[in-house]
Design an enzyme around this catalytic site. Structure first.
Site, PDB file in Angstrom:
ATOM      1  CE  LYS A 173      28.875   1.942   6.014  1.00  0.00           C
ATOM      2  NZ  LYS A 173      28.329   3.011   6.853  1.00  0.00           N
ATOM      3  CD  GLU A 248      33.538  -9.881  16.855  1.00  0.00           C
ATOM      4  OE1 GLU A 248      32.817 -10.156  17.838  1.00  0.00           O
ATOM      5  OE2 GLU A 248      34.477 -10.597  16.498  1.00  0.00           O
ATOM      6  CB  CYS A 282      27.434  -5.418  21.571  1.00  0.00           C
ATOM      7  SG  CYS A 282      29.190  -5.172  21.829  1.00  0.00           S
ATOM      8  CD  GLU A 384      21.422  -6.415  19.749  1.00  0.00           C
ATOM      9  OE1 GLU A 384      21.271  -6.336  18.526  1.00  0.00           O
ATOM     10  OE2 GLU A 384      22.532  -6.366  20.305  1.00  0.00           O
TER      11      GLU A 384
HETATM   12  P1  NAD Z   1      23.963  -2.117  11.590  1.00  0.00           P
HETATM   13  O1  NAD Z   1      24.146  -3.539  11.258  1.00  0.00           O
HETATM   14  O2  NAD Z   1      22.714  -1.443  11.182  1.00  0.00           O
HETATM   15  O3  NAD Z   1      25.135  -1.220  10.962  1.00  0.00           O
HETATM   16  C1  NAD Z   1      26.491  -1.478  11.230  1.00  0.00           C
HETATM   17  C2  NAD Z   1      27.338  -0.943  10.079  1.00  0.00           C
HETATM   18  O4  NAD Z   1      27.024  -1.693   8.908  1.00  0.00           O
HETATM   19  C3  NAD Z   1      27.053   0.516   9.725  1.00  0.00           C
HETATM   20  O5  NAD Z   1      28.243   1.133   9.326  1.00  0.00           O
HETATM   21  C4  NAD Z   1      26.095   0.393   8.549  1.00  0.00           C
HETATM   22  O6  NAD Z   1      26.101   1.510   7.698  1.00  0.00           O
HETATM   23  C5  NAD Z   1      26.653  -0.834   7.858  1.00  0.00           C
HETATM   24  N1  NAD Z   1      25.693  -1.545   7.005  1.00  0.00           N
HETATM   25  C6  NAD Z   1      24.347  -1.609   7.116  1.00  0.00           C
HETATM   26  N2  NAD Z   1      23.829  -2.358   6.121  1.00  0.00           N
HETATM   27  C7  NAD Z   1      24.878  -2.796   5.385  1.00  0.00           C
HETATM   28  C8  NAD Z   1      24.991  -3.630   4.237  1.00  0.00           C
HETATM   29  N3  NAD Z   1      23.925  -4.156   3.644  1.00  0.00           N
HETATM   30  N4  NAD Z   1      26.229  -3.895   3.751  1.00  0.00           N
HETATM   31  C9  NAD Z   1      27.323  -3.381   4.356  1.00  0.00           C
HETATM   32  N5  NAD Z   1      27.277  -2.572   5.424  1.00  0.00           N
HETATM   33  C10 NAD Z   1      26.068  -2.292   5.943  1.00  0.00           C
HETATM   34  O7  NAD Z   1      24.207  -2.001  13.158  1.00  0.00           O
HETATM   35  P2  NAD Z   1      24.060  -0.708  14.065  1.00  0.00           P
HETATM   36  O8  NAD Z   1      22.611  -0.437  14.266  1.00  0.00           O
HETATM   37  O9  NAD Z   1      24.953   0.359  13.557  1.00  0.00           O
HETATM   38  O10 NAD Z   1      24.716  -1.227  15.434  1.00  0.00           O
HETATM   39  C11 NAD Z   1      24.008  -1.893  16.420  1.00  0.00           C
HETATM   40  C12 NAD Z   1      24.256  -3.376  16.357  1.00  0.00           C
HETATM   41  O11 NAD Z   1      25.647  -3.634  16.450  1.00  0.00           O
HETATM   42  C13 NAD Z   1      23.625  -4.128  17.501  1.00  0.00           C
HETATM   43  O12 NAD Z   1      23.046  -5.301  17.004  1.00  0.00           O
HETATM   44  C14 NAD Z   1      24.808  -4.474  18.396  1.00  0.00           C
HETATM   45  O13 NAD Z   1      24.638  -5.593  19.217  1.00  0.00           O
HETATM   46  C15 NAD Z   1      25.867  -4.690  17.394  1.00  0.00           C
HETATM   47  N6  NAD Z   1      27.184  -4.570  17.996  1.00  0.00           N
HETATM   48  C16 NAD Z   1      27.930  -5.710  18.166  1.00  0.00           C
HETATM   49  C17 NAD Z   1      29.171  -5.639  18.766  1.00  0.00           C
HETATM   50  C18 NAD Z   1      30.024  -6.857  18.957  1.00  0.00           C
HETATM   51  O14 NAD Z   1      31.196  -6.704  19.272  1.00  0.00           O
HETATM   52  N7  NAD Z   1      29.506  -8.045  18.769  1.00  0.00           N
HETATM   53  C19 NAD Z   1      29.659  -4.399  19.187  1.00  0.00           C
HETATM   54  C20 NAD Z   1      28.870  -3.265  19.002  1.00  0.00           C
HETATM   55  C21 NAD Z   1      27.625  -3.359  18.394  1.00  0.00           C
END
Ligand code: NAD
Length: 480
Positions: A173, A248, A282, A384
């Site tokens: 997804k 992650e 990130c 963040e």
């Molecule tokens: P998010 O957590 O809102 O969403 C990430 C994914 O999870 C999306 O596909 C979303 O639809 C899904 N999701 C959301 N709620 C969910 C749930 N309850 N159950 C299952 N899936 C769910 O994050 P975002 O806003 O898309 O991305 C930004 C974040 O990602 C920042 O915190 C960033 O630091 C982090 N990030 C981390 C890394 C790493 O390698 N550590 C890399 C890139 C981004």
């Protein structure tokens, strides 16, 4: 309006829920397509298809999976321009960045893990006087890959490729905010006759589609990249089902600059590590810590350069800074800038939304922003922000640099600038982070472990770490 479809069991399928959400172009602030908001029936269909495909896919030889994975890499490469344009439009990132980083790295991910399918091997332990133990490593079954919007195809493929290479079948997804290149990947899978049901791509919101995927009992493991709060929610649901989890999560990375650094190299890299992809990587260094004696020189030179960075149309070749990903995210970043002022910070450049006028009038653009005068323990430095916003702060000595660097709940990445070799090693060892870059930033070798400590996550991706995550070891003991 282009309506994208789910890819389940090798076919493009209408969404069971019948619900669609708009796909918005962040540089114009307008919808340009629609994506399905899939429900648990769509997820169940995808999981069933993946289950049916598992015996075939897990039974292939490594070299057969190698060829299939390479065919995905080649399929993306053949449609390079289309992928690059789609990534830039969906995310707001400069087209030059999508061309130099996102899409080539997604191709590399498939190539790298194609070769891992050939090279992965398991251990054996000779026990003197008894016999031999060997470890069988079997794929897990159906696994879920859930990815965020900031590096859409790059992070999506970073999960899918090792999962497939290790012999699992996948329900993936992508973020609902940037679904387009994942959809193009499903077109590539169709074009190259990727075996049906092995890779299923289901679109939708996190709270509905993501949650249904995490809860589905047919899913044996979840590889997730996204925010720390979402990671916690996934642990609550999937932890009690004993699913394997790789998480992650977010970061608040320190960029530590010692007075003995190579100033020019540090300055040009620090501009990138602060504002690449509008600060929405990130791994960006959002807390810049500078040794006292260099502070004023750094501040003057850095601010002069930041003021020259212009925000503009991401589809133009010369653009270096584009739009942030969504209106909601833009509002969040602007709220943090306001908070920084209330916490006593001084905005030394940037700090506002940018109106580029014309077609881009409603786009989500923010000036690159530098803030000083804040304590490391205030919310601006603890939470963040994930946008084009950095704080600068000073330190007196190595011990204080390390203390400030480690003073957040996060521990993803860090950067250290010094020409003193011993200090570089000492500081690298003391920083609480999964990744330390010394005199560089964002250099990646796909064989190395990738991930964070503390609230930045659980487990590691990259290299054989990901192959281990996506397999279950079984020890077999044979007595002489
Ligand atoms: P998010 O957590 O809102 O969403 C990430 C994914 O999870 C999306 O596909 C979303 O639809 C899904 N999701 C959301 N709620 C969910 C749930 N309850 N159950 C299952 N899936 C769910 O994050 P975002 O806003 O898309 O991305 C930004 C974040 O990602 C920042 O915190 C960033 O630091 C982090 N990030 C981390 C890394 C790493 O390698 N550590 C890399 C890139 C981004």
């Amino acid at each position: 309006m282009f309506r994208i479809k789910n890819f389940i069991d090798g076919e493009f399928q209408e969404v069971n829920s019948g619900d669609y959400i708009p796909n918005i172009d962040p540089s114009r602030g307008k919808p340009y397509g629609e994506i399905p908001d899939s429900n648990n029936v769509d997820i169940q269909n995808a999981v069933e298809a993946a289950k049916r495909a598992f015996p075939f896919w897990s039974g292939l030889k490594g070299h057969e999976r190698f060829h299939y994975l390479l065919s995905l890499a080649e399929g993306i490469e053949r449609r390079m321009d289309e992928f690059v344009n789609a990534e830039s439009k969906d995310n707001g990132k400069p087209i030059s960045l999508a061309r130099a980083v996102d899409i080539p790295r997604a191709i590399s991910n498939f190539q790298f893990y194609a070769s891992a399918a050939l090279q992965y091997s398991s251990e054996s332990h000779h026990t003197e006087g008894l016999g031999i133990n060997y470890t069988l490593r079997r794929p897990l079954g159906v696994v879920a890959c859930i990815s965020p919007w900031n590096l859409p195809l790059y992070l999506f493929s970073w999960k899918i490729a090792p999962a497939l290479a290790a012999g699992n079948t996948v329900v993936a997804k992508p973020s609902e905010i940037t679904p387009m290149t994942a959809y193009l990947l499903s077109e590539v899978a169709k074009e190259v006759d990727f075996p049906s049901g092995v890779l299923n791509i289901v679109h939708g919101t996190g709270s509905r589609t993501g949650d249904a995927l995490v809860r589905n009992e047919g899913v044996k493991a979840i590889s997730f990249t996204g925010g720390t709060q979402t990671g916690k929610r996934i642990i609550e649901v999937a932890g009690t089902q004993f699913k394997k989890l790789s998480l992650e999560l977010g970061g608040k990375n320190p960029n530590i600059i010692f007075a003995d650094c190579d100033f020019d190299k540090m300055l040009s890299t620090t501009l990138r590590s602060s504002f690449a992809n509008q600060g929405q990587i990130c791994l960006c260094g959002s807390r810049i810590l500078i040794e006292d004696s260099l502070y004023d020189r750094f501040k003057d030179a850095f601010v002069e350069k930041v003021k020259l960075m212009t925000v503009s149309d991401p589809s133009k070749e010369e653009t270096k800074m584009g739009a942030v990903v969504s209106e909601q995210h833009m509002e969040k970043i602007l709220r943090y800038i306001d908070l920084a002022k209330r916490e006593g910070g001084t905005i030394i450049c940037g700090g506002s939304r940018v109106n580029l006028g014309g077609e881009l009038e409603n786009g989500f653009f923010i000036q690159p922003t530098v803030i000083e005068g804040l304590d490391q323990l205030c919310r601006t430095n603890q939470e963040e922000i994930f946008g084009p916003v950095v704080t600068i702060d000073r330190f007196a000595n190595e011990a204080e640099a390390i203390e400030k660097a480690n003073a957040t709940p996060y521990g993803l990445a860090s950067t250290v600038w010094t020409e003193n070799l011993s200090r570089a090693h000492r500081v690298a060892e003391s920083i609480e982070a999964g990744i330390v870059w010394v005199n560089c930033w964002l250099e990646r070798d796909l064989r190395t472990p990738f991930g964070g400590v503390k609230s930045s996550g659980l487990g590691r991706e990259g290299g054989f770490e990901a192959m281990q995550f996506f397999t279950e070891p079984k020890n077999v003991c044979i007595k002489y």
